[in-house]
Enzyme design. Sequence first.
Site, PDB file in Angstrom:
ATOM      1  N   HIS A  17      45.657 -24.820  -5.143  1.00 47.73           N
ATOM      2  CA  HIS A  17      46.124 -23.439  -4.999  1.00 47.73           C
ATOM      3  C   HIS A  17      45.724 -22.875  -3.641  1.00 47.73           C
ATOM      4  O   HIS A  17      45.095 -23.562  -2.825  1.00 47.73           O
ATOM      5  CB  HIS A  17      45.612 -22.564  -6.146  1.00 47.73           C
ATOM      6  N   SER A 244      43.139 -16.386  -8.727  1.00 50.40           N
ATOM      7  CA  SER A 244      42.593 -17.556  -9.396  1.00 50.40           C
ATOM      8  C   SER A 244      43.730 -18.347 -10.006  1.00 50.40           C
ATOM      9  O   SER A 244      44.882 -17.902 -10.025  1.00 50.40           O
ATOM     10  CB  SER A 244      41.611 -17.139 -10.501  1.00 50.40           C
ATOM     11  N   LYS A 245      43.405 -19.533 -10.528  1.00 50.64           N
ATOM     12  CA  LYS A 245      44.435 -20.349 -11.156  1.00 50.64           C
ATOM     13  C   LYS A 245      45.054 -19.616 -12.340  1.00 50.64           C
ATOM     14  O   LYS A 245      46.198 -19.863 -12.708  1.00 50.64           O
ATOM     15  CB  LYS A 245      43.851 -21.690 -11.613  1.00 50.64           C
ATOM     16  N   ARG A 246      44.278 -18.720 -12.936  1.00 48.85           N
ATOM     17  CA  ARG A 246      44.791 -17.985 -14.092  1.00 48.85           C
ATOM     18  C   ARG A 246      45.448 -16.664 -13.699  1.00 48.85           C
ATOM     19  O   ARG A 246      46.022 -15.987 -14.532  1.00 48.85           O
ATOM     20  CB  ARG A 246      43.656 -17.704 -15.080  1.00 48.85           C
ATOM     21  N   HIS A 247      45.314 -16.314 -12.417  1.00 48.36           N
ATOM     22  CA  HIS A 247      45.883 -15.034 -11.998  1.00 48.36           C
ATOM     23  C   HIS A 247      46.459 -15.148 -10.599  1.00 48.36           C
ATOM     24  O   HIS A 247      45.744 -15.016  -9.602  1.00 48.36           O
ATOM     25  CB  HIS A 247      44.828 -13.928 -12.035  1.00 48.36           C
TER      26      HIS A 247
END
Length: 465
Positions: A17, A244-247
């Site tokens: 990312h 982040s990877k989740r956001h």
Amino acid sequence: MTQVRTRFAPSPTGYLHIGGARTALFSWAFARRHGGTFILRVEDTDVARSTPEAVQAIFDGMRWLGLAHDEGPFYQMQRMGRYKEVIRQMLAAGTAYHCYTTREELDALRAVQEARKEKPRYDGRWRPEAGKTLPTPPSAVPPVVRFRNPKDGIVAWDDKVKGRIEFANGELDDLIIARADGTPTYNFCVCVDDWDMGITHVIRGDDHVNNTPRQINILQALGVEVPQYAHLSMILGDDGAKLSKRHGAVSVMQYDDDGYLPEAVINYLARLGWSHGDAEIFSRQQFVEWFDLDHITTSAAQFNTEKLLWLNQHYMKQLPLAELTEKVRARLAARGVDTDAGPNLEKAVALYVDRSNTLNVLADAVEVFYVEVLPSPDLLAQHLADDARPALADFAAGIATVAWEAPAIGALIKETVAKHGLKMPKLAMPLRVLLTGQTQTPSVDAIIALIDRQKVLQKLSAQKI
């Protein structure tokens, strides 16, 4: 300065990312700036979550960005023998010890400490000390190996980004460096890797700051030189939340899919937490010549999609037209669009490049010249007024014989609107809609000149104007 050796050490539990890409870029650039070595290391000890697909995604992202490594890739899972050898040496030297505390005992200890409002930490019950008698090791309990962390004093370093950072050793308990099944843990493997690979500068995200004092103590216990550390502040998304990877942190390769050029992404990443005066646009080579650790900002960097789009448009316009055309051709081919069945693609690209900020937007714009476009009835009704139909009929008659070039077609349009007492949009807008299905295009005479004369006549006659 000792020859610089930096590393990028991603965990292959997902794609590369934008935060990881910035870390890789800064590590790569620092090594290049000082004529050093850039090492790629895959920290794949999380067997349950690491996948070959994630490893390949990291390699693909690095290759697309042009961040070539000099050594590696090295895989931690292939170095297990080396880690276990060092653990045996530490056990023999007394800098590590076996601990037989069970999970249930640790849970009970944690409960007591939390009830006392104390920080949960291992209490050192199996730690060898002068004059201390240890219990008999239980034969049914496989031990972990813990690092014998110093009890007193501080561990400190002069971070190249954040300045002086200190931790009290009393706040650090004895870290597990090998699990009960013998597999070494992350913080220990990193130390052995950095030691063996001669890493001089560790450039990484500031989520690793709390790992650093433990790693420094392990390296000092091994009697080896400690690298210099530079911890990069976090990246915030467009909305101000942590990226982040989740956001919000999408794969680097998603930027390729979305039509960005790697030159634009590199330039943007370089300015994401680092600056060289007011310079906004610079080449990769210029970045390498300028890059240093002194001008990395200590505050969080905020991602700005609009700025990235602006940079991408700049780099698209800087590309040689032939090269840009081939990139667009490849994207259209991937959609099944045959660019041989229409006008010269390079001319179409030249018309629209100033209006496009990604390769996808540019491909969308020129695709109308190679597929059958049928404007919606609503769009036609909105732009093809009854009072424009006589003018369109005259224009259609005129283009049957006019020289097929933009100046002559433009002159015909002007004559037609003057003859019918119309304003230019009354004729130009329905022509745009009929020929491209678009309401926003470059000069309509240039658009018409790009399309085959017979195709224009057919589209106009189909409206029975």
